[in-house]
Motif scaffolding. Structure first.
Motif, PDB file in Angstrom:
ATOM      1  N   VAL A 163       0.866  19.139   6.557  1.00  0.00           N
ATOM      2  CA  VAL A 163      -0.562  19.022   6.213  1.00  0.00           C
ATOM      3  C   VAL A 163      -0.801  18.093   5.022  1.00  0.00           C
ATOM      4  N   PRO A 164      -0.074  18.217   3.916  1.00  0.00           N
ATOM      5  CA  PRO A 164      -0.340  17.309   2.782  1.00  0.00           C
ATOM      6  C   PRO A 164      -0.067  15.841   3.116  1.00  0.00           C
ATOM      7  N   VAL A 165       0.960  15.591   3.941  1.00  0.00           N
ATOM      8  CA  VAL A 165       1.243  14.211   4.342  1.00  0.00           C
ATOM      9  C   VAL A 165       0.075  13.663   5.154  1.00  0.00           C
ATOM     10  N   GLY A 166      -0.420  14.494   6.077  1.00  0.00           N
ATOM     11  CA  GLY A 166      -1.559  14.086   6.887  1.00  0.00           C
ATOM     12  C   GLY A 166      -2.785  13.812   6.044  1.00  0.00           C
ATOM     13  N   ALA A 167      -2.962  14.581   4.974  1.00  0.00           N
ATOM     14  CA  ALA A 167      -4.116  14.382   4.091  1.00  0.00           C
ATOM     15  C   ALA A 167      -4.036  13.020   3.400  1.00  0.00           C
ATOM     16  N   VAL A 168      -2.843  12.649   2.966  1.00  0.00           N
ATOM     17  CA  VAL A 168      -2.667  11.329   2.343  1.00  0.00           C
ATOM     18  C   VAL A 168      -2.937  10.233   3.375  1.00  0.00           C
ATOM     19  N   ALA A 169      -2.384  10.403   4.576  1.00  0.00           N
ATOM     20  CA  ALA A 169      -2.563   9.396   5.626  1.00  0.00           C
ATOM     21  C   ALA A 169      -4.036   9.221   5.985  1.00  0.00           C
ATOM     22  N   GLU A 170      -4.767  10.322   6.048  1.00  0.00           N
ATOM     23  CA  GLU A 170      -6.197  10.249   6.382  1.00  0.00           C
ATOM     24  C   GLU A 170      -6.972   9.492   5.310  1.00  0.00           C
ATOM     25  N   LEU A 171      -6.647   9.755   4.057  1.00  0.00           N
ATOM     26  CA  LEU A 171      -7.343   9.058   2.970  1.00  0.00           C
ATOM     27  C   LEU A 171      -7.065   7.560   3.022  1.00  0.00           C
ATOM     28  N   VAL A 172      -5.803   7.198   3.189  1.00  0.00           N
ATOM     29  CA  VAL A 172      -5.436   5.781   3.209  1.00  0.00           C
ATOM     30  C   VAL A 172      -6.070   5.077   4.405  1.00  0.00           C
ATOM     31  N   SER A 173      -6.066   5.741   5.566  1.00  0.00           N
ATOM     32  CA  SER A 173      -6.597   5.102   6.776  1.00  0.00           C
ATOM     33  C   SER A 173      -8.115   5.038   6.790  1.00  0.00           C
ATOM     34  N   ALA A 174      -8.769   5.800   5.893  1.00  0.00           N
ATOM     35  CA  ALA A 174     -10.237   5.789   5.841  1.00  0.00           C
ATOM     36  C   ALA A 174     -10.789   4.501   5.263  1.00  0.00           C
ATOM     37  N   GLY A 175      -9.923   3.646   4.778  1.00  0.00           N
ATOM     38  CA  GLY A 175     -10.380   2.357   4.263  1.00  0.00           C
ATOM     39  C   GLY A 175     -10.087   2.205   2.793  1.00  0.00           C
ATOM     40  N   GLY A 176     -11.071   1.740   2.050  1.00  0.00           N
ATOM     41  CA  GLY A 176     -10.852   1.447   0.636  1.00  0.00           C
ATOM     42  C   GLY A 176     -10.728  -0.051   0.424  1.00  0.00           C
ATOM     43  N   LYS A 177     -10.842  -0.447  -0.812  1.00  0.00           N
ATOM     44  CA  LYS A 177     -10.893  -1.875  -1.131  1.00  0.00           C
ATOM     45  C   LYS A 177      -9.515  -2.522  -1.213  1.00  0.00           C
ATOM     46  N   ARG A 178      -8.456  -1.743  -1.351  1.00  0.00           N
ATOM     47  CA  ARG A 178      -7.091  -2.266  -1.473  1.00  0.00           C
ATOM     48  C   ARG A 178      -6.980  -3.291  -2.608  1.00  0.00           C
ATOM     49  N   LEU A 179      -7.715  -3.040  -3.691  1.00  0.00           N
ATOM     50  CA  LEU A 179      -7.721  -3.998  -4.790  1.00  0.00           C
ATOM     51  C   LEU A 179      -6.360  -4.118  -5.457  1.00  0.00           C
ATOM     52  N   ARG A 180      -5.706  -3.000  -5.669  1.00  0.00           N
ATOM     53  CA  ARG A 180      -4.455  -3.023  -6.425  1.00  0.00           C
ATOM     54  C   ARG A 180      -3.352  -3.758  -5.665  1.00  0.00           C
ATOM     55  N   PRO A 181      -3.161  -3.510  -4.366  1.00  0.00           N
ATOM     56  CA  PRO A 181      -2.211  -4.354  -3.630  1.00  0.00           C
ATOM     57  C   PRO A 181      -2.612  -5.822  -3.628  1.00  0.00           C
ATOM     58  N   LEU A 182      -3.919  -6.084  -3.530  1.00  0.00           N
ATOM     59  CA  LEU A 182      -4.394  -7.471  -3.545  1.00  0.00           C
ATOM     60  C   LEU A 182      -4.007  -8.163  -4.839  1.00  0.00           C
ATOM     61  N   PHE A 183      -4.225  -7.496  -5.977  1.00  0.00           N
ATOM     62  CA  PHE A 183      -3.872  -8.125  -7.252  1.00  0.00           C
ATOM     63  C   PHE A 183      -2.358  -8.229  -7.418  1.00  0.00           C
ATOM     64  N   CYS A 184      -1.618  -7.261  -6.905  1.00  0.00           N
ATOM     65  CA  CYS A 184      -0.155  -7.328  -6.991  1.00  0.00           C
ATOM     66  C   CYS A 184       0.378  -8.531  -6.226  1.00  0.00           C
ATOM     67  N   VAL A 185      -0.076  -8.694  -4.995  1.00  0.00           N
ATOM     68  CA  VAL A 185       0.378  -9.816  -4.169  1.00  0.00           C
ATOM     69  C   VAL A 185      -0.124 -11.137  -4.746  1.00  0.00           C
ATOM     70  N   THR A 186      -1.344 -11.152  -5.263  1.00  0.00           N
ATOM     71  CA  THR A 186      -1.887 -12.371  -5.876  1.00  0.00           C
ATOM     72  C   THR A 186      -1.062 -12.776  -7.095  1.00  0.00           C
ATOM     73  N   GLY A 187      -0.721 -11.817  -7.949  1.00  0.00           N
ATOM     74  CA  GLY A 187       0.111 -12.122  -9.107  1.00  0.00           C
ATOM     75  C   GLY A 187       1.459 -12.687  -8.702  1.00  0.00           C
ATOM     76  N   TYR A 188       2.012 -12.131  -7.644  1.00  0.00           N
ATOM     77  CA  TYR A 188       3.309 -12.578  -7.122  1.00  0.00           C
ATOM     78  C   TYR A 188       3.238 -14.020  -6.632  1.00  0.00           C
ATOM     79  N   LEU A 189       2.247 -14.314  -5.805  1.00  0.00           N
ATOM     80  CA  LEU A 189       2.140 -15.658  -5.239  1.00  0.00           C
ATOM     81  C   LEU A 189       1.706 -16.673  -6.289  1.00  0.00           C
ATOM     82  N   ALA A 190       0.794 -16.285  -7.162  1.00  0.00           N
ATOM     83  CA  ALA A 190       0.354 -17.201  -8.223  1.00  0.00           C
ATOM     84  C   ALA A 190       1.503 -17.575  -9.142  1.00  0.00           C
ATOM     85  N   ALA A 191       2.466 -16.667  -9.289  1.00  0.00           N
ATOM     86  CA  ALA A 191       3.628 -16.912 -10.147  1.00  0.00           C
ATOM     87  C   ALA A 191       4.742 -17.654  -9.428  1.00  0.00           C
ATOM     88  N   GLY A 192       4.499 -18.024  -8.172  1.00  0.00           N
ATOM     89  CA  GLY A 192       5.491 -18.800  -7.439  1.00  0.00           C
ATOM     90  C   GLY A 192       6.383 -17.985  -6.534  1.00  0.00           C
TER      91      GLY A 192
END
Length: 365
Positions: free
Chosen positions: A56-85
């Motif tokens: 049940v707790p795993v499913g709760a996490v999966a439901e929250l993640v799959s409900a959407g969200g802005k994904r800002l933190r992964p976006l900035f992480c990947v952007t920092g990575y690519l911007a740095a070469g």
């Protein structure tokens, strides 16, 4: 070659490279989503073999993640990575995908626990974890207190999200590992001060800004950018990303405060007015209380059980603080731009970071 023609060809090559960079970013972010889905799917299957209730707790996490969200933190992480070469055949793409997935699962942990502390009934247009399982308990007539059961499930779901985040971040070493550990600690201690100020009903602009910097400036923007750059082998970019991220992150938090106070639930995907209802001493409230004696009086009155949140909301509107905060957001975005002006980053990535500062500061949800 004539200079005009050379300039045109250079600009065309730059534009083509920028398109390629964005395509690479999108592909990496798609891999981040798949990484999270695969992990949670495997964990659901693993624990369901023991008993459906265990998963049940795993499913709760999966439901929250799959409900959407802005994904800002992964976006900035990947952007920092690519911007740095990063991503130039150096074999670090898997590492940044895992790190960006870890940051998103850390965010899931924060949201699930934050919703309990804020007594929020919905998130991303669906019931929050604790609200959902409170209702499940009540509808099935189980023994004990429904709210305690719902909050218990949510706490465990949040804990699992943190455990999975740390698992994904487990291969980080050196500067990247240091950034990760600092990111986790800052977010948690920022949350502690947040609830302390709410409990004490203390509208202190300096402390409210510190909370905003921890929970948004560093956690949402600065540290994810620095994490990506460290994985790419350029931890020296931290000072640039700190100056940019703290400014853009404070603008992000001020926009969040405005959306809660003056926004519409249909647009934000969560109830508005919760910051007022739950006595959150946001930067907006602190600035308004410092400016307007009526707001300060109503904030102090909120200590009493018969206080009226609607009256405080009306006083916020009348105080003119909304216009003041919009001006402050503009100034912070300008500061974020300024931090990039002489940064040792490709021009295309400086432009992209400017666009991201605008996106987080002027969003409507």
């Amino acid at each position: 070659m004539p200079s005009a023609l050379g300039r045109v060809l250079t600009e065309a090559a730059t534009a083509q490279r920028d398109v390629g960079d964005q395509e690479t970013c999108e592909k990496l972010l798609a891999r981040v989503d798949r990484r999270i889905e695969e992990l949670l799917s495997a964990e659901t299957a693993r624990w369901s073999e023991v008993d459906a209730r265990v998963a049940v707790p795993v499913g709760a996490v999966a439901e929250l993640v799959s409900a959407g969200g802005k994904r800002l933190r992964p976006l900035f992480c990947v952007t920092g990575y690519l911007a740095a070469g990063g991503g130039s055949g150096d074999g670090t793409e898997d590492t940044v995908v895992d790190a960006a997935a870890a940051v998103e699962l850390l965010h899931a942990f924060a949201l699930i626990h934050d919703d309990i502390m804020d007594n929020s009934p919905s998130r991303r247009g669906v019931p929050t974890v604790h609200a959902k399982y409170t209702d499940v308990h009540a509808l099935r007539g189980w023994a004990g207190e429904s709210r305690r059961y719902g909050e218990g499930v949510a706490m465990l779901a949040g804990d699992l999200a943190l455990a999975y985040a740390n698992r994904l971040a487990g291969t980080l070493t050196g500067a990247a590992a240091e950034v990760w550990h600092e990111l986790v600690a800052e977010m948690i201690v920022g949350q502690q001060l947040d609830i302390a100020l709410a409990a004490e009903v203390k509208p202190d602009p300096r402390l409210a800004r510190w909370v905003a910097v921890c929970k948004s400036g560093r956690y949402t923007i600065h540290r994810p950018l620095a994490l990506g750059a460290a994985i790419a082998g350029r931890p020296g970019l931290d000072a640039v990303f700190e100056a940019y991220g703290v400014a853009a992150g404070e603008a992000f938090q001020l926009r969040d405060d405005l959306l809660d106070a003056f926004g519409e639930s249909a647009a934000t995907g969560k109830p508005t007015g919760l910051d007022l209802d739950e006595h959150k001493m946001t930067l907006l409230i602190a600035l308004a209380a410092a400016k307007d004696p009526q707001v300060a009086r109503l904030v102090d009155d909120s200590r009493h059980s018969d206080w009226n949140p609607a009256e405080l909301r009306a006083a916020l509107v009348a105080s003119g603080v909304r216009a003041d905060v919009e001006e402050q957001i503009d100034a912070l975005v300008a500061d974020a731009y300024g931090a990039l002006a002489d940064a040792p980053l490709p021009a295309g990535w400086r432009l992209r970071l400017e666009e991201l500062a605008d996106m987080v500061a002027y969003r409507d949800r």
